[in-house]
Design an enzyme around this catalytic site. Structure first.
Site, PDB file in Angstrom:
ATOM      1  N   CYS A 264      -5.986  41.262  20.029  1.00 40.27           N
ATOM      2  CA  CYS A 264      -5.768  41.994  21.286  1.00 40.27           C
ATOM      3  C   CYS A 264      -6.800  43.084  21.567  1.00 40.27           C
ATOM      4  O   CYS A 264      -7.610  42.958  22.483  1.00 40.27           O
ATOM      5  CB  CYS A 264      -4.371  42.603  21.274  1.00 40.27           C
ATOM      6  SG  CYS A 264      -3.069  41.360  21.236  1.00 40.27           S
TER       7      CYS A 264
HETATM    8  N1  LIG Z   1      -0.791  38.376  17.991  1.00 37.46           N
HETATM    9  C1  LIG Z   1      -0.427  39.472  18.629  1.00 37.46           C
HETATM   10  O1  LIG Z   1      -0.159  40.511  18.019  1.00 37.46           O
HETATM   11  C2  LIG Z   1      -0.291  39.489  20.140  1.00 37.46           C
HETATM   12  C3  LIG Z   1       0.352  40.575  20.758  1.00 37.46           C
HETATM   13  C4  LIG Z   1       0.502  40.581  22.129  1.00 37.46           C
HETATM   14  C5  LIG Z   1      -0.027  39.536  22.886  1.00 37.46           C
HETATM   15  N2  LIG Z   1      -0.691  38.512  22.269  1.00 37.46           N
HETATM   16  C6  LIG Z   1      -1.189  37.420  23.118  1.00 37.46           C
HETATM   17  O2  LIG Z   1      -0.263  36.337  23.019  1.00 37.46           O
HETATM   18  C7  LIG Z   1      -0.945  35.085  23.103  1.00 37.46           C
HETATM   19  C8  LIG Z   1      -0.634  34.249  21.868  1.00 37.46           C
HETATM   20  O3  LIG Z   1      -1.161  34.905  20.734  1.00 37.46           O
HETATM   21  P1  LIG Z   1      -0.728  34.548  19.252  1.00 37.46           P
HETATM   22  O4  LIG Z   1      -1.265  35.644  18.385  1.00 37.46           O
HETATM   23  O5  LIG Z   1       0.722  34.233  19.219  1.00 37.46           O
HETATM   24  O6  LIG Z   1      -1.560  33.198  19.011  1.00 37.46           O
HETATM   25  P2  LIG Z   1      -1.417  32.215  17.766  1.00 37.46           P
HETATM   26  O7  LIG Z   1      -2.737  31.597  17.610  1.00 37.46           O
HETATM   27  O8  LIG Z   1      -0.764  32.918  16.623  1.00 37.46           O
HETATM   28  O9  LIG Z   1      -0.365  31.114  18.266  1.00 37.46           O
HETATM   29  C9  LIG Z   1      -0.575  30.260  19.320  1.00 37.46           C
HETATM   30  C10 LIG Z   1       0.191  28.963  19.088  1.00 37.46           C
HETATM   31  O10 LIG Z   1       0.001  28.146  20.241  1.00 37.46           O
HETATM   32  C11 LIG Z   1      -0.156  26.801  19.819  1.00 37.46           C
HETATM   33  N3  LIG Z   1      -0.806  26.057  20.894  1.00 37.46           N
HETATM   34  C12 LIG Z   1      -2.105  26.050  21.259  1.00 37.46           C
HETATM   35  N4  LIG Z   1      -2.277  25.261  22.316  1.00 37.46           N
HETATM   36  C13 LIG Z   1      -1.070  24.745  22.636  1.00 37.46           C
HETATM   37  C14 LIG Z   1      -0.600  23.854  23.634  1.00 37.46           C
HETATM   38  N5  LIG Z   1      -1.415  23.321  24.539  1.00 37.46           N
HETATM   39  N6  LIG Z   1       0.706  23.551  23.648  1.00 37.46           N
HETATM   40  C15 LIG Z   1       1.570  24.065  22.723  1.00 37.46           C
HETATM   41  N7  LIG Z   1       1.172  24.907  21.753  1.00 37.46           N
HETATM   42  C16 LIG Z   1      -0.122  25.247  21.719  1.00 37.46           C
HETATM   43  C17 LIG Z   1      -0.950  26.915  18.539  1.00 37.46           C
HETATM   44  O11 LIG Z   1      -0.820  25.751  17.750  1.00 37.46           O
HETATM   45  C18 LIG Z   1      -0.330  28.157  17.892  1.00 37.46           C
HETATM   46  O12 LIG Z   1       0.747  27.827  17.048  1.00 37.46           O
HETATM   47  C19 LIG Z   1      -2.418  35.430  23.260  1.00 37.46           C
HETATM   48  O13 LIG Z   1      -2.739  35.461  24.612  1.00 37.46           O
HETATM   49  C20 LIG Z   1      -2.513  36.828  22.685  1.00 37.46           C
HETATM   50  O14 LIG Z   1      -3.592  37.553  23.220  1.00 37.46           O
HETATM   51  C21 LIG Z   1      -0.819  38.449  20.913  1.00 37.46           C
END
Ligand SMILES: NC(=O)c1ccc[n+]([C@@H]2O[C@H](COP(=O)([O-])OP(=O)(O)OC[C@H]3O[C@@H](n4cnc5c(N)ncnc54)[C@H](O)[C@@H]3O)[C@@H](O)[C@H]2O)c1
Length: 436
Positions: A264
Site C-alpha cells: 500500500c
Molecule cells: N495487504 C494489505 O494490507 C492491504 C490493505 C488495504 C488494501 N489493500 C488492497 O487490497 C487489494 C488486494 O490486496 P491483497 O494484499 O489482499 O492481495 P493478495 O495478493 O494478498 O491477494 C489477492 C488474491 O487475489 C487472487 N486473484 C488474483 N486474480 C484473481 C482473479 N481474477 N479472480 C479471483 N482471484 C484472483 C490471488 O490469487 C490472491 O489470492 C489490493 O488492491 C491492495 O492494494 C491491501
C-alpha cells in the site's frame, strides 16, 4: 442476513470472507489459486502468525464459508466484493487483475446484486474500467439493475487492535442508491462507521491519498533523521520534542527508518502522482517524498559501511546478518519491503550475507547468493555485524546489549531504531540507527 461472494482470497479478501461468515452471512470465496482454495476449505490458514484469524477460520462451518475457483457460484449471492491485487509495475498501477475479475463477475452478474470493489485503485478506475465491463458482460445497467460501489479496504495486517471487523470505511457509489445499499450491507458486518461519500472517485481518492499522506510523514521523519545524522543530533530527542507539540496540537508523527513497504504505502503515492500528472498538476512534493523514502535502504547500508570504515575494519572480511525481511513486524509479507533492497546492497558490498525472518518465507531467489538461517541463533553465530530490517518482537526481546556482546557482534545498523541504543553503546558495540 445476506450471502456474499468474495473474489480474491488474499490478505484483504480472506479475513473479510471469514469475518462475514462469523457475522452470519453465507460466504462463497472465489480465487484462481487452487492450492489456496483447497487450504481454505480444509480451514488451513495461510497466515500462521495470526492466532485471532486462525481460530476464527477453523471455527467456521463449511456451509458458512466455501472457497471455489468457479465464478458461476457467484450467481447465488446478494453481494460480490472484489479484493484482487493492484500492484505497480515500474510505479505504474496495474489494474489487469481488476479488469480480469470484472469480466468474470460480469458474466455471472444478475439483477439486484451489489458489487463492491475494495482493491485500491486511482480515481476513475471503477467508473471507467469496471462499470463498462460489468454492463457489457451482463447486459444490465449499473445504478438501475445492479448496485456498484467502491469501498476501499483499510486492513492493517499484524495490528492487534484493528481488524477488518472494526475499521471505519468510506463508500462511494454510481448513484446515491448504490451507496446506501452498500452502507446497509457493510453496517451489517462491520462494527465501525461506514461513511457515505458523493462519488466513486471520492472513495477511490481517500484511499490512495491516506496512504500518500503516510508516505509523506515517513519521508518527513527520514528527512529529519538524515539531518540529525549530519549534525550529530539524536532523532529520538527530536521526536520527543516534537511529540510535546503533537500532544497539544494533535498532529501526527512517523518513525524514521529504512522506509515503508508492503502493498500500500510505497505504491499508492505513485498512483496519485500518475493521476495528478494526467491533469498537469505539479507533483514535486509527492515525488520528493517517495524518492527520499526509496533511497533510505541505500542510505542505511552506506551508514553501516561508514561505521565499519571509521572503526578501521575491513568490511570485506565481515559476516553480516540481515534480520527481518518482511515490511513490518509480525507479518510474513515481503512485497516491496525495503529490507529486500537493503539485502541487494549488502550483497553487493559484503559479498555474502545471512538472512533471517521469523515469519517470511524465503528461498534462494529472495536475495540471490544470500544464505538463509532457519533460526535467529544460527543467523547470529559467526556474524560480526547485524542489520535490523524489521522490528520483530523476537529481535527486540533477544538482542539485548549483553547478548550482542556475548555473541561477539561488533556492529549494529538498526534500520528500525528499535534496539536500546544507550546500553549497546555502553558495552562498546558500534551502533548506528537512522538519525541516531
Ligand atoms: N495487504 C494489505 O494490507 C492491504 C490493505 C488495504 C488494501 N489493500 C488492497 O487490497 C487489494 C488486494 O490486496 P491483497 O494484499 O489482499 O492481495 P493478495 O495478493 O494478498 O491477494 C489477492 C488474491 O487475489 C487472487 N486473484 C488474483 N486474480 C484473481 C482473479 N481474477 N479472480 C479471483 N482471484 C484472483 C490471488 O490469487 C490472491 O489470492 C489490493 O488492491 C491492495 O492494494 C491491501
Amino acid at each position: 442476513m445476506e450471502s456474499v461472494g468474495v473474489v480474491g482470497l488474499g490478505y484483504v479478501g480472506l479475513p473479510l470472507a471469514v469475518h462475514a461468515a462469523e457475522k452470519g452471512q453465507r460466504v462463497v470465496g472465489v480465487d484462481i489459486d487452487e492450492t489456496l482454495v483447497d487450504m481454505v476449505n480444509r480451514r488451513e490458514s495461510p497466515y500462521v502468525n495470526d492466532p485471532r484469524f486462525n481460530m476464527a477460520l477453523s471455527a467456521i462451518s463449511s456451509p458458512a464459508l466455501r472457497a471455489t475457483t468457479h465464478y458461476q457460484e457467484l450467481k447465488s449471492v446478494d453481494a460480490i466484493i472484489i479484493c484482487v491485487p493492484t500492484p505497480t509495475e515500474n510505479n505504474k498501477p496495474d489494474i489487469s487483475y481488476v479488469t480480469q475479475s470484472a469480466v468474470q463477475v460480469g458474466d455471472q452478474l444478475r439483477s439486484g446484486q451489489l458489487v463492491s470493489l475494495e482493491s485500491t485503485v486511482n480515481p476513475g478506475v471503477t467508473r471507467d474500467h469496471v462499470l463498462p465491463i460489468l454492463e457489457q458482460r451482463s447486459g444490465l445497467t449499473a445504478g438501475h439493475d445492479f448496485n456498484l460501489v467502491h469501498c476501499p479496504e483499510r486492513i492493517d495486517p499484524g495490528n492487534p487492535r484493528f481488524f477488518v471487523g472494526n475499521l471505519n470505511r468510506v463508500v462511494g457509489g454510481v448513484t446515491p442508491g448504490c451507496t446506501y445499499r452498500a452502507v446497509d450491507f457493510y453496517t451489517g458486518i462491520i462494527d465501525a462507521e461506514i461513511i457515505p461519500l458523493d462519488s466513486l472517485e471520492e472513495a477511490e481518492f481517500v484511499k490512495s491519498w491516506e496512504n500518500s499522506q503516510r508516505n509523506i510523514m515517513i519521508a518527513m521523519a527520514n528527512g529529519a533523521a538524515i539531518i540529525c545524522d549530519a549534525l550529530g543530533m539524536n532523532i529520538d530527542n527530536i521526536q520527543r520534542g516534537l511529540q510535546s507539540k503533537v500532544d497539544q496540537f494533535g498532529l501526527q508523527l512517523a518513525k524514521a527508518g529504512i522506509g515503508p513497504g508492503g502493498h500500500c504505502i510505497p505504491e499508492d503515492i505513485h498512483y496519485v502522482i500518475r493521476k495528478a500528472r494526467e491533469h498537469d498538476i505539479d507533483t514535486r512534493f509527492l515525488d520528493d517524498a517517495a524518492d527520499l523514502n526509496e533511497k533510505m535502504p541505500l542510505y542505511a547500508v552506506n551508514r553501516l559501511s561508514k561505521m565499519i570504515k571509521d572503526a578501521g575494519d575491513d568490511q570485506s572480511k565481515l559476516r553480516v546478518a540481515l534480520l527481518g525481511l518482511s515490511y513490518k513486524p509480525s507479518v510474513a509479507d515481503i512485497r516491496r519491503s525495503p529490507s529486500i533492497e537493503v539485502g541487494y546492497h549488502l550483497m553487493r558490498r559484503f559479498g555474502s550475507i545471512v538472512l533471517h525472518d521469523p515469519f517470511a518465507t524465503m528461498n534462494t531467489n529472495t536475495i540471490k547468493g544470500a544464505d538463509i538461517a532457519l533460526n535467529l541463533e544460527d543467523a547470529l553465530a559467526g556474524s560480526d555485524a547485524l542489520f535490523i530490517g524489521t522490528a520483530h518482537a523476537e529481535y527486540i526481546q533477544k538482542l539485548t546489549a549483553g547478548a550482542l556482546k556475548d555473541l561477539g557482534i561488533r556492529y549494529v545498523l538498526d534500520g528500525r531504531n528499535c534496539l536500546d541504543q544507550a546500553s549497546i553503546l555502553e558495552l562498546g558495540i558500534n551502533y548506528r540507527g537512522i538519525g541516531r
